[in-house]
Design a protein around this motif. Structure first.
Motif, mmCIF file in Angstrom:
data_model
loop_
_atom_site.group_PDB
_atom_site.id
_atom_site.type_symbol
_atom_site.label_atom_id
_atom_site.label_comp_id
_atom_site.label_asym_id
_atom_site.label_seq_id
_atom_site.Cartn_x
_atom_site.Cartn_y
_atom_site.Cartn_z
ATOM 1 N N GLU A 136 28.010 59.612 43.393
ATOM 2 C CA GLU A 136 28.514 58.826 41.727
ATOM 3 C C GLU A 136 27.990 57.262 42.320
ATOM 4 N N ALA A 137 28.235 56.560 43.498
ATOM 5 C CA ALA A 137 27.750 55.744 43.786
ATOM 6 C C ALA A 137 26.650 55.049 44.272
ATOM 7 N N GLU A 191 25.723 54.256 40.406
ATOM 8 C CA GLU A 191 26.314 53.550 40.082
ATOM 9 C C GLU A 191 25.228 52.058 40.705
ATOM 10 N N ALA A 205 23.107 49.740 38.079
ATOM 11 C CA ALA A 205 22.420 48.394 38.701
ATOM 12 C C ALA A 205 21.199 47.543 38.971
#
Ligand SMILES: [Zn+2]
Length: 484
Positions: A440-441, A444, A448
């Motif tokens: 998930e990180a 993200e 970005a």
């Protein structure tokens, strides 16, 4: 159940015919299934009846207000005593540990616990009471600290297995013992030496034979007569034949179980599992394949009709996993819908209808495949004509409705109930939460990078995840991921 199309048909081993299942008390269906002898890890052959009768119990619970499902634990047995002598572990420790491991394994296969899980050692007084009735009725006799059932006293003996007296002797691996009146007579009670488990009885300190344990526990929780007795095909003789003889003779005129249901054998790569072939596969071995393996093994079992022999191979487990992946992908992509919509119930009922025909799970699973195709067609806005033609129904399902039917019908089979998102991310039953967080990180970070138009960085993150077997899918709901 007034509608005959709604009648449940089951193959009864006693009459060797398929017959309508008509419970003695439709408000409380009573079911007994022989459970494990707890001295070692369950092998996959032990798991098959547990899964089969779990599906039957789930089906019965949908049809009747109450089901009393009893599955015993045999915690006094010569195999347990032998294991204790071999390893030095106390008997009570072996049985407690193995019973807990059995329950854990069966839960991993999606099996609900039975309503009552009685231990044999806690029902010695009931066993003694039945043996006393048998002696009083002339069906059993005490000799040299033993009590034996007199096969000649029961004109119905051999009815369940359909064996002639000669075949019965050949199949029973008879111990020739001087205290037996007839070589076919079997042990109800036997003497224990001081180091073996034993209980005081009218015939001295001793322990029960295996068969009397089930007669006693069935009587205690289900009464003298009940609806259905189940187990593996290999239990028909001598275990079930002897159980039936004991109970029918102790309680004349009651008939014991009304219907006998037996599942077929489980083979491994075409061969019978045996110690000498060294091909024992435990449930634990299967579960070691990953968090998805419990449900995949359950699906593998249910893809074969319960009465047929079933051949296990790791390749078939992988194949079942692939099918589950397809279902969970469809369930993941399906939009939320009202599960109470009439069309959902209608489709789920259509998928489950084959279960009424002697638990035809392969056909029910095939219908669920059709519903998955229907869901895929509906959700991509394609034409459903071909699919509907195969189903033979004019269902014009909105996106999400066939998926909701898969979920509803799957609850009776104990399949397709996992969280689709977690499934796609590697199976979520346990562990792996840290791995999911890291993915998930990374997603993200990729988002970005895309927002600041750093396409090289976004591609690098995608490639890095791909190298770990993580597939990203960009869609209207954002980016989702699954393990490829
Ligand atoms: Zn039994």
């Amino acid at each position: 159940m007034s509608d005959t199309a709604d009648t449940l048909l089951l193959h009864d081993s006693l009459t060797r015919a398929r017959k309508p299942f008509a419970p003695i008390d439709p408000d409380n269906v009573r079911l007994y299934v022989c459970g494990p002898t707890v001295y070692d890890l369950a092998h996959i052959g032990n798991a098959r009846p547990v899964v089969v009768f779990d599906v039957l119990a789930r089906l019965l619970r949908r049809r009747h207000p109450r089901v009393t499902y009893v599955r015993n634990i045999t915690d006094v047995d010569d195999k347990i005593n032998a294991r204790s002598l071999e390893t030095g572990e106390p008997i009570g420790a072996i049985t407690a540990r193995t019973a807990a491991e059995f329950e854990r394994d069966m839960a991993a296969l999606g099996c609900l616990p039975p309503d009552v899980e009685p231990r044999a050692t806690q029902h010695i007084p009931e066993m003694i009471a039945i043996i006393e009735r048998l002696i009083a009725g002339g069906h059993a006799y005490a000799a040299e600290g033993h009590v034996l059932f007199s096969v000649a006293s029961d004109p119905g003996y051999g009815r369940l297995s359909g064996r002639s007296p000669d075949e019965l002797l050949a199949g029973a691996r008879i111990d020739v013992a001087p205290y037996k009146r007839d070589p076919g007579d079997f042990v109800l009670w036997k003497p224990s030496t001081p180091e073996l488990p034993g209980w005081d009885s009218p015939w001295g300190r001793g322990r029960p034979g295996w068969h009397i344990e089930c007669s006693a526990m069935a009587w205690r929780y289900l009464g003298e007569a009940f609806d259905l007795h189940g187990g593996g095909h290999d239990l028909i003789f001598p275990h079930h034949e002897n159980e039936m003889a004991q109970s029918c003779c102790a309680f004349p005129g009651t008939g014991f179980a009304r219907t006998w249901v037996h599942n077929g054998m489980l083979l491994v790569n075409g061969e019978k599992m045996s110690k000498s072939l060294g091909n024992f596969v435990t449930v634990r071995d299967v579960l070691a394949n990953g968090p998805w393996a419990g449900e995949a093994f359950r699906l593998l079992l249910l893809k074969t009709h319960y009465r047929m022999p079933l051949d296990y191979a790791v390749s078939r487990l992988e194949e079942a996993r692939g099918e589950l992946d397809d279902f969970y992908n469809a369930l993941f992509k399906a939009p939320a819908t009202d599960p109470a919509a009439p069309i959902v119930a209608e489709m789920a009922g259509w998928a489950l209808a084959p279960l009424l025909d002697d638990l035809n799970t392969p056909l029910a699973l095939a219908r669920l495949h059709d519903l998955r195709t229907l869901e895929n067609v509906a959700s991509t806005g394609g034409s459903a004509t071909a699919v509907l033609g195969r189903i033979g129904r004019a269902w014009h399902a909105a996106p999400g409705q066939a998926a909701a039917a898969i979920r509803a019908a799957g609850a009776v089979l104990g399949l397709y109930q996992s969280d689709p998102k977690a499934w796609r991310q590697g199976g979520a039953a346990e562990g792996d939460a840290g791995g999911a967080e890291a993915v998930e990180a990374a997603i993200e970070a990729r988002l970005a990078a895309r927002r600041r138009k750093d396409w090289a960085e976004a591609d690098r993150i995608r490639a890095e995840l791909a190298a770990q077997g993580i597939v990203l899918e960009d869609g209207p709901k954002g980016t989702s991921w699954r393990r490829g």
